[in-house]
Design a protein around this motif. Structure first.
Motif, PDB file in Angstrom:
ATOM      1  N   ARG A  97      -0.989  -5.338  -6.672  1.00 15.16           N
ATOM      2  CA  ARG A  97      -1.228  -4.128  -5.888  1.00 15.16           C
ATOM      3  C   ARG A  97       0.095  -3.493  -5.469  1.00 15.16           C
ATOM      4  N   SER A  98       1.057  -4.341  -5.117  1.00 15.48           N
ATOM      5  CA  SER A  98       2.366  -3.826  -4.725  1.00 15.48           C
ATOM      6  C   SER A  98       3.035  -3.092  -5.885  1.00 15.48           C
ATOM      7  N   LYS A  99       2.915  -3.652  -7.102  1.00 15.71           N
ATOM      8  CA  LYS A  99       3.509  -3.010  -8.274  1.00 15.71           C
ATOM      9  C   LYS A  99       2.799  -1.690  -8.585  1.00 15.71           C
ATOM     10  N   ALA A 100       1.472  -1.674  -8.360  1.00 16.80           N
ATOM     11  CA  ALA A 100       0.728  -0.430  -8.591  1.00 16.80           C
ATOM     12  C   ALA A 100       1.191   0.655  -7.623  1.00 16.80           C
ATOM     13  N   LYS A 101       1.433   0.266  -6.365  1.00 16.04           N
ATOM     14  CA  LYS A 101       1.900   1.236  -5.372  1.00 16.04           C
ATOM     15  C   LYS A 101       3.296   1.729  -5.726  1.00 16.04           C
ATOM     16  N   ALA A 102       4.126   0.794  -6.186  1.00 19.23           N
ATOM     17  CA  ALA A 102       5.492   1.183  -6.557  1.00 19.23           C
ATOM     18  C   ALA A 102       5.483   2.170  -7.709  1.00 19.23           C
ATOM     19  N   ALA A 103       4.511   2.011  -8.592  1.00 23.37           N
ATOM     20  CA  ALA A 103       4.390   2.920  -9.741  1.00 23.37           C
ATOM     21  C   ALA A 103       3.575   4.154  -9.384  1.00 23.37           C
ATOM     22  N   LYS A 104       3.244   4.285  -8.067  1.00 26.17           N
ATOM     23  CA  LYS A 104       2.439   5.397  -7.559  1.00 26.17           C
ATOM     24  C   LYS A 104       1.079   5.504  -8.248  1.00 26.17           C
ATOM     25  N   ASP A 105       0.571   4.288  -8.648  1.00 25.18           N
ATOM     26  CA  ASP A 105      -0.776   4.208  -9.230  1.00 25.18           C
ATOM     27  C   ASP A 105      -1.741   3.944  -8.076  1.00 25.18           C
ATOM     28  N   TRP A 106      -1.999   5.024  -7.295  1.00 22.55           N
ATOM     29  CA  TRP A 106      -2.780   4.851  -6.071  1.00 22.55           C
ATOM     30  C   TRP A 106      -4.219   4.450  -6.351  1.00 22.55           C
ATOM     31  N   ALA A 107      -4.730   4.864  -7.454  1.00 21.06           N
ATOM     32  CA  ALA A 107      -6.129   4.531  -7.773  1.00 21.06           C
ATOM     33  C   ALA A 107      -6.305   3.015  -7.925  1.00 21.06           C
ATOM     34  N   THR A 108      -5.368   2.387  -8.661  1.00 24.97           N
ATOM     35  CA  THR A 108      -5.453   0.928  -8.856  1.00 24.97           C
ATOM     36  C   THR A 108      -5.204   0.200  -7.545  1.00 24.97           C
ATOM     37  N   SER A 109      -4.206   0.720  -6.771  1.00 26.03           N
ATOM     38  CA  SER A 109      -3.891   0.097  -5.484  1.00 26.03           C
ATOM     39  C   SER A 109      -5.103   0.127  -4.554  1.00 26.03           C
ATOM     40  N   ASP A 110      -5.740   1.290  -4.480  1.00 25.16           N
ATOM     41  CA  ASP A 110      -6.917   1.420  -3.604  1.00 25.16           C
ATOM     42  C   ASP A 110      -8.089   0.584  -4.127  1.00 25.16           C
ATOM     43  N   GLN A 111      -8.210   0.511  -5.440  1.00 29.23           N
ATOM     44  CA  GLN A 111      -9.302  -0.261  -6.029  1.00 29.23           C
ATOM     45  C   GLN A 111      -9.167  -1.743  -5.668  1.00 29.23           C
ATOM     46  N   ILE A 112      -7.953  -2.277  -5.748  1.00 30.91           N
ATOM     47  CA  ILE A 112      -7.722  -3.682  -5.390  1.00 30.91           C
ATOM     48  C   ILE A 112      -8.008  -3.903  -3.904  1.00 30.91           C
ATOM     49  N   ARG A 113      -7.507  -2.968  -3.059  1.00 27.25           N
ATOM     50  CA  ARG A 113      -7.723  -3.088  -1.616  1.00 27.25           C
ATOM     51  C   ARG A 113      -9.203  -3.067  -1.275  1.00 27.25           C
ATOM     52  N   ASP A 114      -9.938  -2.105  -1.884  1.00 28.44           N
ATOM     53  CA  ASP A 114     -11.371  -1.975  -1.582  1.00 28.44           C
ATOM     54  C   ASP A 114     -12.166  -3.186  -2.076  1.00 28.44           C
ATOM     55  N   ALA A 115     -11.790  -3.727  -3.238  1.00 27.75           N
ATOM     56  CA  ALA A 115     -12.496  -4.898  -3.783  1.00 27.75           C
ATOM     57  C   ALA A 115     -12.275  -6.113  -2.890  1.00 27.75           C
ATOM     58  N   LEU A 116     -11.042  -6.257  -2.407  1.00 28.04           N
ATOM     59  CA  LEU A 116     -10.745  -7.376  -1.511  1.00 28.04           C
ATOM     60  C   LEU A 116     -11.497  -7.221  -0.187  1.00 28.04           C
ATOM     61  N   LYS A 117     -11.555  -5.990   0.309  1.00 37.74           N
ATOM     62  CA  LYS A 117     -12.269  -5.741   1.563  1.00 37.74           C
ATOM     63  C   LYS A 117     -13.752  -6.059   1.425  1.00 37.74           C
ATOM     64  N   GLU A 118     -14.319  -5.697   0.268  1.00 34.86           N
ATOM     65  CA  GLU A 118     -15.737  -5.967   0.010  1.00 34.86           C
ATOM     66  C   GLU A 118     -16.001  -7.470  -0.057  1.00 34.86           C
ATOM     67  N   ALA A 119     -15.002  -8.200  -0.546  1.00 40.32           N
ATOM     68  CA  ALA A 119     -15.136  -9.652  -0.653  1.00 40.32           C
ATOM     69  C   ALA A 119     -14.884 -10.348   0.673  1.00 40.32           C
ATOM     70  N   GLY A 120     -14.490  -9.588   1.706  1.00 37.09           N
ATOM     71  CA  GLY A 120     -14.303 -10.179   3.025  1.00 37.09           C
ATOM     72  C   GLY A 120     -12.865 -10.364   3.442  1.00 37.09           C
ATOM     73  N   PHE A 121     -11.917  -9.797   2.678  1.00 33.29           N
ATOM     74  CA  PHE A 121     -10.505  -9.936   3.022  1.00 33.29           C
ATOM     75  C   PHE A 121     -10.020  -8.713   3.798  1.00 33.29           C
TER      76      PHE A 121
END
Length: 496
Positions: free
Chosen positions: A457-481
């Motif tokens: 996720r950090s590498k995605a943010k560094a590459a300004k790939d916000w869609a992937t970064s948000d997707q990882i964050r949202d998936a983790l949140k859904e899983a309870g993280f």
């Protein structure tokens, strides 16, 4: 739902309905170890067998008092009342007090039983702690005329007993011929007949373990302890007496004779015996020198072992055969048990990931609705654990189809499937998922995976790939993280 349990009774040589003497209370006595060496696979089989009986009876709603003894005195090397006391001999070899030996190996036995997930008995009496009760038993037998004193020792008079009762009722031996043959030895030694067994032995001068009695300073015969302690904790009549098949004669035969000679009738309603474990067709035992200790199985440190085998693999191996059938050790059989155990644990674990549908397909519904009763029917047929395991494997196949979206199941049926599999695998068979025991290792592996995901996720943010970064964050949140972005990087916490 009411279950009708059938038990094979060694005494009658047939299966009988289990009807407790004082339902819902059940009294069960099982012969425990003689604690002079490390527990081996031969000790595991009766322990697991009667742990299964204990678990199932409690599951059916009975209030079970389970007594399993510790033999720490009186077990001589030979059944003919000859040789050294096994514990005292070990104590002399190691220059320790006999009770040090007994305590050390009792602790080792308990550790092994805990590893095998064997529940502790309700009461665990020691033979050395019940000398008075054993002396009282001997007095009763003498008062009734079925024992005699000879040079400070007391022997059970089998010939006299056999004229009134039947010695050999459990083992189905005809001892008239044996008694007649022993007459040629009359006058040799202390016994009237060579088949007579010791109720009390006078201690020789060098014998360490001794107690005062009306006959001599000595120690009780091996057979006395179970009769005396069974009666003390379970009464003059109780439901089940268990042990290995090698104890049918002479030990359990002598127990019956002692009970009848002292109180006039038998103490036990159902006699249960597990069969032997063998190596290349020969009984496994310390006295034969061909045994493998449980610790050696757990570590793999024995010349006959190709690898280490976990406690649950050993338990699964023993339960994979019916308790009255023989089990021959081999690495191939243990490896098959290891795979079987893994298959079952995976099936139960995968239940958490099964997708739920509005309704079941016909085949899944049929399997789920029949599973519980099929498992009960197998257990009720003299504890047929191989059949229970086969039904649980069928359930695992259903779980695999559900995971692969090749079948559908509704929420109610999924709950029933999960409850049934867990009840029989964990509560009744006494298995457990050893993978869940290594919590530290699992936490470490869990942490590494999370670090890797956050790094992506950090590498995605560094590459300004916000869609992937948000997707990882949202998936983790859904899983309870819960993910927190800080100036030093992202941190995580599991809220479930």
């Amino acid at each position: 739902m009411e279950q009708r349990l059938i038990i094979y009774n060694t005494l009658t040589r047939r299966k009988e309905p289990f009807v407790p003497l004082h339902a819902p209370n059940v009294g069960m006595y099982v012969c425990g170890p003689t604690v002079y060496g490390d527990p081996h696979l031969g000790h595991a089989r009766p322990a697991i067998t009667f742990d299964l009986v204990f678990r199932y009876l409690k599951h059916l709603g009975y209030k079970v008092r389970y007594v399993r003894n510790i033999t720490d005195v009186g077990h001589l090397e030979h059944d003919a009342d000859e040789g050294d006391d096994k514990i005292e001999k070990k104590a002399r070899l190691e220059q320790l007090e006999p009770m040090e030996i007994a305590q050390y190996y009792t602790n080792r036995y308990h550790d092994a039983m805990k590893a095998l997930n064997v529940l502790p008995p309700s009461i665990e009496p020691h033979a050395s702690g019940h000398i008075i009760e054993q002396e009282e038993l001997v007095k009763q037998i003498m008062d009734n005329g079925f024992a005699y004193e000879s040079n400070g020792s007391v022997y059970f008079d089998i010939e006299k007993y056999n004229k009134v009762h039947h010695y050999g009722i459990l083992s189905h031996r005809n001892l008239d011929d044996v008694i007649n043959e022993s007459r040629q030895l009359d006058g040799v030694g202390e016994k009237r007949n060579q088949v007579d067994f010791a109720l009390w032995k006078k201690a020789s001068p060098e014998h360490i373990m001794r107690w005062p009695s009306p006959w001599s300073d000595g120690f009780p015969g091996w057979h006395c302890e179970c009769t005396a302690m069974g009666r003390k904790y379970l009464g003059n009549h109780f439901d089940i007496h268990g042990g290995g098949m090698d104890l049918v004669f002479p030990h359990h035969e002598c127990e019956i004779a002692q009970a009848v000679a002292s109180q006039g009738d038998q103490m036990v309603k159902y006699w249960m015996h597990n069969n032997m474990l063998t190596i290349n067709g020969q009984k496994m035992g310390k006295s034969l020198g061909n045994f493998i200790t449980l610790e050696e199985f757990f570590t793999g440190k024995h010349k006959l072992l190709e690898q280490a085998y976990s406690p649950m693999t050993i338990r699964f191996f023993i339960l994979s055969a019916h308790y009255r059938g023989t089990v021959d050790f081999s690495n191939e059989a243990l490896k098959a048990s290891e795979k079987g155990m893994e298959k079952l644990m995976n099936g139960i674990s995968d239940l958490e990931h099964v997708p739920v549908s509005d309704k079941c397909d016909a085949e899944t519904e049929k399997v789920v609705k029949e599973l519980r009763q099929k498992c009960y029917d197998a257990m009720n047929d003299d504890f047929a654990t191989p059949q229970v395991i086969s039904y649980l494997f069928e359930a695992c196949s259903v779980v695999n189809k559900l995971i692969d979206h090749k079948a559908t199941i509704c929420a109610d049926c999924l709950k029933e499937l999960s409850d049934t599999m867990r009840t029989f695998a964990f509560d009744i068979l006494g298995l457990k998922d050893e993978r869940s025991d290594s919590s530290d290792a699992r936490k470490e592996a869990f942490g590494r995976v999370m670090d890797m995901v956050l790094d992506l996720r950090s590498k995605a943010k560094a590459a300004k790939d916000w869609a992937t970064s948000d997707q990882i964050r949202d998936a983790l949140k859904e899983a309870g993280f819960e993910i927190n972005d800080t100036k030093d990087g992202a941190t995580w916490r599991l809220n479930k």
